[in-house]
Design an enzyme around this catalytic site. Structure first.
Site, mmCIF file in Angstrom:
data_model
loop_
_atom_site.group_PDB
_atom_site.id
_atom_site.type_symbol
_atom_site.label_atom_id
_atom_site.label_comp_id
_atom_site.label_asym_id
_atom_site.label_seq_id
_atom_site.Cartn_x
_atom_site.Cartn_y
_atom_site.Cartn_z
ATOM 1 N N PHE A 178 -8.280 24.931 5.045
ATOM 2 C CA PHE A 178 -8.539 24.093 6.219
ATOM 3 C C PHE A 178 -7.490 23.007 6.317
ATOM 4 O O PHE A 178 -6.716 22.788 5.402
ATOM 5 C CB PHE A 178 -9.947 23.489 6.159
ATOM 6 C CG PHE A 178 -10.240 22.756 4.874
ATOM 7 C CD1 PHE A 178 -9.844 21.428 4.719
ATOM 8 C CD2 PHE A 178 -10.915 23.371 3.839
ATOM 9 C CE1 PHE A 178 -10.111 20.747 3.540
ATOM 10 C CE2 PHE A 178 -11.196 22.690 2.658
ATOM 11 C CZ PHE A 178 -10.798 21.390 2.507
ATOM 12 N N VAL B 81 4.215 13.641 7.143
ATOM 13 C CA VAL B 81 5.078 12.486 7.429
ATOM 14 C C VAL B 81 6.354 13.000 8.089
ATOM 15 O O VAL B 81 6.896 14.047 7.698
ATOM 16 C CB VAL B 81 5.426 11.721 6.130
ATOM 17 C CG1 VAL B 81 6.395 10.573 6.410
ATOM 18 C CG2 VAL B 81 4.158 11.198 5.456
ATOM 19 N N TYR C 119 -0.722 15.600 -5.024
ATOM 20 C CA TYR C 119 -2.024 14.954 -4.877
ATOM 21 C C TYR C 119 -2.663 14.481 -6.171
ATOM 22 O O TYR C 119 -3.644 13.738 -6.134
ATOM 23 C CB TYR C 119 -2.961 15.867 -4.087
ATOM 24 C CG TYR C 119 -2.513 15.983 -2.652
ATOM 25 C CD1 TYR C 119 -2.822 14.987 -1.739
ATOM 26 C CD2 TYR C 119 -1.726 17.045 -2.229
ATOM 27 C CE1 TYR C 119 -2.386 15.052 -0.430
ATOM 28 C CE2 TYR C 119 -1.283 17.127 -0.912
ATOM 29 C CZ TYR C 119 -1.608 16.121 -0.024
ATOM 30 O OH TYR C 119 -1.163 16.188 1.277
ATOM 31 N N VAL D 209 -2.217 16.385 6.738
ATOM 32 C CA VAL D 209 -1.478 15.291 6.119
ATOM 33 C C VAL D 209 0.014 15.579 6.244
ATOM 34 O O VAL D 209 0.501 16.608 5.770
ATOM 35 C CB VAL D 209 -1.858 15.134 4.633
ATOM 36 C CG1 VAL D 209 -1.069 13.983 4.004
ATOM 37 C CG2 VAL D 209 -3.357 14.901 4.482
ATOM 38 N N ARG E 214 9.646 9.502 1.468
ATOM 39 C CA ARG E 214 9.979 8.725 0.271
ATOM 40 C C ARG E 214 10.002 7.219 0.528
ATOM 41 O O ARG E 214 10.745 6.470 -0.087
ATOM 42 C CB ARG E 214 11.360 9.135 -0.299
ATOM 43 C CG ARG E 214 11.570 10.629 -0.450
ATOM 44 C CD ARG E 214 10.663 11.245 -1.505
ATOM 45 N NE ARG E 214 11.039 12.623 -1.763
ATOM 46 C CZ ARG E 214 10.448 13.677 -1.195
ATOM 47 N NH1 ARG E 214 9.450 13.499 -0.321
ATOM 48 N NH2 ARG E 214 10.850 14.906 -1.487
ATOM 49 N N ARG E 215 9.159 6.791 1.470
ATOM 50 C CA ARG E 215 9.114 5.361 1.787
ATOM 51 C C ARG E 215 7.695 4.805 1.697
ATOM 52 O O ARG E 215 7.400 3.752 2.247
ATOM 53 C CB ARG E 215 9.697 5.132 3.197
ATOM 54 C CG ARG E 215 11.178 5.489 3.289
ATOM 55 C CD ARG E 215 11.684 5.498 4.721
ATOM 56 N NE ARG E 215 11.623 4.177 5.337
ATOM 57 C CZ ARG E 215 11.947 3.942 6.615
ATOM 58 N NH1 ARG E 215 12.376 4.939 7.384
ATOM 59 N NH2 ARG E 215 11.864 2.733 7.108
ATOM 60 N N GLY E 216 6.798 5.531 1.035
ATOM 61 C CA GLY E 216 5.444 5.032 0.817
ATOM 62 C C GLY E 216 4.476 5.283 1.949
ATOM 63 O O GLY E 216 3.356 4.763 1.938
ATOM 64 N N LEU F 231 2.983 8.173 2.832
ATOM 65 C CA LEU F 231 1.850 8.968 2.373
ATOM 66 C C LEU F 231 0.891 8.122 1.539
ATOM 67 O O LEU F 231 -0.331 8.235 1.672
ATOM 68 C CB LEU F 231 2.342 10.158 1.553
ATOM 69 C CG LEU F 231 1.256 11.089 1.002
ATOM 70 C CD1 LEU F 231 0.440 11.698 2.134
ATOM 71 C CD2 LEU F 231 1.878 12.182 0.135
#
Length: 416
Positions: A416, A91, A131, A89, A97-99, A101
């Protein structure tokens, strides 16, 4: 795969990636984590790519965010459950900070729910503060420490078996050690089944990543009936004023019984020219904590490990067993997955369980994050209630805590 709306109403397109996107996928990962993996590692990780579970968020034609989910079978109390192992995961730093994720995680959860194959998702968090807002709760912890070398590192009365012997084997001969792993994994929640790809990853030893460490070694402990334990480790030599002050770096140590495990620890703690043995990931209930002559010298530290997210509450709660009979109504809040929100009656015990919708009054009220934290049996609902995360009567909390608990403690042996 459609995108998810961000807080400002923008929709980032999220698409399923193809095998041809592998290089672009790695480029995003390299920027997001601030490192470039060696070519050998990148090539070996390719075996996990292209199964239709790798997704990317796009800004026009620019791949700016990535995520994937490995298909796993995770041990839970009472058996094993198909589980999505969320990883990779990241970005691009130009799009933080722009949505992005949120778009990725929302699309992933929607797809998992729609497929109906995996009621759970799990991950190791590079940044644990991220998370929780996606419904992942801390379900397992681990110990790490450094044991000074010496024949007296362990107490004299630790379990022993005169019939055991040690033998070095090729570290990539994973088939020799697989029966031990399988036996331990069948009883300890948080472990997952390893196929050939996962074993190849577990024994991978890339020279450019050793940082002065030796090649990876493997020692097994066995008797006349076969192997009862193994350890994979490397050594990193350092010659100081007291000559050999090297380190033994343990990747994995597993055994089917206490005597075999103690034999492996004795070996790892007393290798010539070594000054200490570094253990990065032990279960919180590992017997070593009670075998060390002086636990304080080992400088043991606990850390967060596996985070669990219930994709489908009813299927997940039905998939495990419970240590005592339970009949409770849970009122679950889930802002990300509305299909989970509402009241559920959980009825079950050691033989199985059912979980169905109900309008009955709630015994406990909690967020799906806390339900994920408690799911594997090692995070107590009473503990979460003390933190203000679970509401309910003392009687209901005690009953639920007893039912959800499991021994041995949940543990995941590998990131992992």
């Amino acid at each position: 795969m459609s995108g998810q709306r961000t807080s400002d109403g923008r929709r980032w397109p999220v698409r399923t990636l193809e095998a041809s996107d592998w290089e672009a996928f790695n480029e995003v990962d390299s920027h997001a984590f601030g490192t470039t993996m060696p070519a050998e590692v990148i090539e070996s990780e390719r075996a996990f790519f292209g199964e239709g579970r790798d997704i990317g968020a796009y800004d026009g034609e620019v791949l700016m965010g990535i995520a994937t989910a490995y298909p796993m079978h995770l041990t839970v109390p009472g058996g094993a459950v198909p589980t999505a192992g969320v990883t990779w995961v990241g970005v691009l730093p130009t799009h933080r900070r722009r949505g992005v994720l949120s778009a990725l995680m929302g699309s992933q959860l929607d797809a998992l729910h729609e497929s109906g194959r995996e009621p759970l998702a799990v991950l190791w968090a590079s940044e644990p503060q991220i998370y929780g807002r996606f419904g992942y709760g801390l379900a397992t912890r681990h110990w790490s420490g450094s044991v000074p070398r010496g024949t007296s590192a362990l107490l004299p009365d630790v379990p022993a078996d005169a019939g055991l012997r040690l033998r070095l084997v090729p570290t990539d001969d994973w088939a020799v050690t697989a029966p031990v792993y399988d036996a331990v994994a069948a009883t300890r929640p948080g472990m997952f089944a390893r196929d050939e790809r996962w074993w190849a990853r577990a024994v991978r030893d890339v020279p450019s990543m050793r940082e002065g460490r030796s090649a990876l070694r493997c020692v097994i402990v066995e008797d006349g009936d076969g192997i009862r334990g193994y350890a994979r480790y490397g050594t990193k030599q350092s010659f100081g004023e007291d000559f050999g002050q090297g380190k033994v770096l343990v990747r994995e140590v597993l055994a089917t019984d206490a005597a075999a495990l103690a034999t492996l620890y004795r070996y790892l703690f007393d290798l010539d020219l070594m000054g200490s043995t570094e253990l990065w990931n032990l279960p919180v209930d590992d017997p070593l904590l009670h075998w060390l002559t002086n636990p304080r010298r080992a400088k043991l530290e606990t850390g967060d490990a596996l985070y669990v997210r219930l994709v489908d509450v009813d299927a997940a709660l039905t998939a495990r067993t419970y240590s005592s009979d339970v009949d409770l109504v849970l009122e679950v809040a889930d802002a990300r997955c509305p299909w989970n929100a509402g009241r559920w009656r959980l009825t079950g015990g050691p033989g199985g369980a059912t979980c169905t919708r109900t309008d009955d009054p709630a015994d406990l009220t909690l967020d799906v994050r806390e339900l994920g934290a408690a799911y594997l049996g090692s995070t107590s609902l009473v503990e979460l209630a003390a933190a203000g995360r679970v509401l309910g009567s003392t009687t209901s909390l005690q009953a639920a805590t007893t039912a959800f608990a499991h021994s041995p403690a949940a543990w995941c042996p590998v990131v992992f």
